[in-house]
Design a protein around this motif. Structure first.
Motif, PDB file in Angstrom:
ATOM      1  N   GLY A 167     -46.586  52.821 -86.220  1.00  0.00           N
ATOM      2  CA  GLY A 167     -47.091  54.085 -86.324  1.00  0.00           C
ATOM      3  C   GLY A 167     -47.743  54.319 -84.797  1.00  0.00           C
ATOM      4  O   GLY A 167     -48.319  53.614 -84.538  1.00  0.00           O
ATOM      5  N   THR A 200     -37.218  57.170 -91.587  1.00  0.00           N
ATOM      6  CA  THR A 200     -38.470  57.510 -91.917  1.00  0.00           C
ATOM      7  C   THR A 200     -39.316  57.333 -90.837  1.00  0.00           C
ATOM      8  O   THR A 200     -40.527  58.276 -90.679  1.00  0.00           O
ATOM      9  N   GLN A 237     -38.973  60.469 -88.730  1.00  0.00           N
ATOM     10  CA  GLN A 237     -39.702  61.683 -89.236  1.00  0.00           C
ATOM     11  C   GLN A 237     -41.115  61.688 -89.003  1.00  0.00           C
ATOM     12  O   GLN A 237     -41.885  62.732 -88.921  1.00  0.00           O
ATOM     13  N   LYS A 238     -41.524  60.589 -89.391  1.00  0.00           N
ATOM     14  CA  LYS A 238     -43.073  60.270 -89.293  1.00  0.00           C
ATOM     15  C   LYS A 238     -43.680  60.548 -87.904  1.00  0.00           C
ATOM     16  O   LYS A 238     -44.508  61.252 -87.812  1.00  0.00           O
ATOM     17  N   GLU A 252     -46.070  64.226 -86.209  1.00  0.00           N
ATOM     18  CA  GLU A 252     -47.373  64.129 -85.494  1.00  0.00           C
ATOM     19  C   GLU A 252     -47.764  65.426 -84.588  1.00  0.00           C
ATOM     20  O   GLU A 252     -46.519  65.901 -83.958  1.00  0.00           O
TER      21      GLU A 252
END
Length: 202
Positions: A30, A114, A117-118, A122
Motif C-alpha cells: 500500500g 485489487t 485499483q487501490k 489514491e
C-alpha cells in the motif's frame, strides 16, 4: 551518441527504475506504507537521488506513464513516412505494451487487480495521472504535427492526439477491470473502431 544524449538516457532509466520500484512496493504494502528510503533501496540508489527526480511518491508512480508517452511520440516519428496515420498511431501506442520475449510472468490476476485499483484510487495518484495525461497528449500532438506537416498549435493534431489518448484511456480502463484480457488486443480493437469512424454498432 553524444554525451548529452547518453546522460539523458541514463536519467530516463533512473526515473523508470524508481517508478517501477515505487509501484512494486505500493502493490505489496500500500502506498501509505512505503517510505522514500524503501523505494531508494529497492532501486539501489540514494534517498537524495529519489528526491532529485520526484517531489512525491505519487509522482513516481505515474512517471512510468509519462515515460511511455515520450516513447510513444518517439515511436510515431520512427514509423514509415508513407504509413497511414492511424495505422502508425496504432503501432506506436500498442507497441508500448507488447512485453519483451524475456519478460517475467505477470503477477496473479486477482491480487494485481485489487492492488492496481487501490493505487489508482489514491487522490494524489489521480492528480498525477491527470497531469501525466496532459503531458503525454502534448508530446503526441507535437509528433502528429511533425508527421502531418501541421503546427502543434493547429486544431488537427490536437484533435487526433486527444482522440488517440481517449482510446488509450478507454482500453486501459477496461483492462484494469479485467487484466486477464490482452491489453494490446484491446488497444487494437479500440483503434480499429476509431479508424473505421466509429460506425453505429446497430
Amino acid at each position: 551518441m553524444n554525451d548529452g544524449g547518453l546522460r539523458e538516457r541514463k536519467k530516463r532509466a533512473t526515473r523508470l527504475a524508481l517508478s517501477q520500484a515505487t509501484i512494486r512496493l505500493a502493490f505489496e504494502r500500500g502506498l501509505d506504507n512505503v517510505a522514500v528510503e524503501d523505494i531508494a533501496a529497492e532501486a539501489n540508489v540514494s534517498e537524495r537521488t529519489f528526491r532529485n527526480y520526484f517531489a512525491s511518491k505519487a509522482e513516481a508512480v505515474v512517471a512510468t506513464h509519462v515515460e511511455r508517452g515520450k516513447r510513444t511520440a518517439e515511436a510515431l516519428r520512427e514509423r514509415p513516412a508513407d504509413e497511414p496515420l492511424w495505422d502508425a498511431l496504432t503501432g506506436a501506442i500498442a507497441g508500448q505494451f507488447e512485453p519483451p520475449p524475456d519478460a517475467p510472468a505477470p503477477p496473479r490476476i486477482d491480487r494485481y487487480t485489487t492492488a492496481l485499483q487501490k493505487l489508482l484510487a489514491e487522490p494524489a495518484v489521480q492528480y498525477e495521472v491527470f497531469r501525466a495525461h496532459a503531458m503525454a497528449q502534448d508530446e503526441l500532438t507535437a509528433a502528429i504535427a511533425d508527421r502531418t506537416g501541421t503546427a502543434a498549435g493547429d486544431l488537427y493534431p490536437q484533435v487526433v492526439a486527444a482522440v488517440a489518448n481517449a482510446g488509450l484511456g478507454t482500453a486501459m480502463a477496461h483492462w484494469t477491470r479485467d487484466p486477464a484480457q490482452s491489453l494490446v488486443a484491446l488497444l487494437r480493437e479500440v483503434f480499429d473502431q476509431i479508424r473505421a469512424g466509429l460506425p453505429d454498432p446497430r
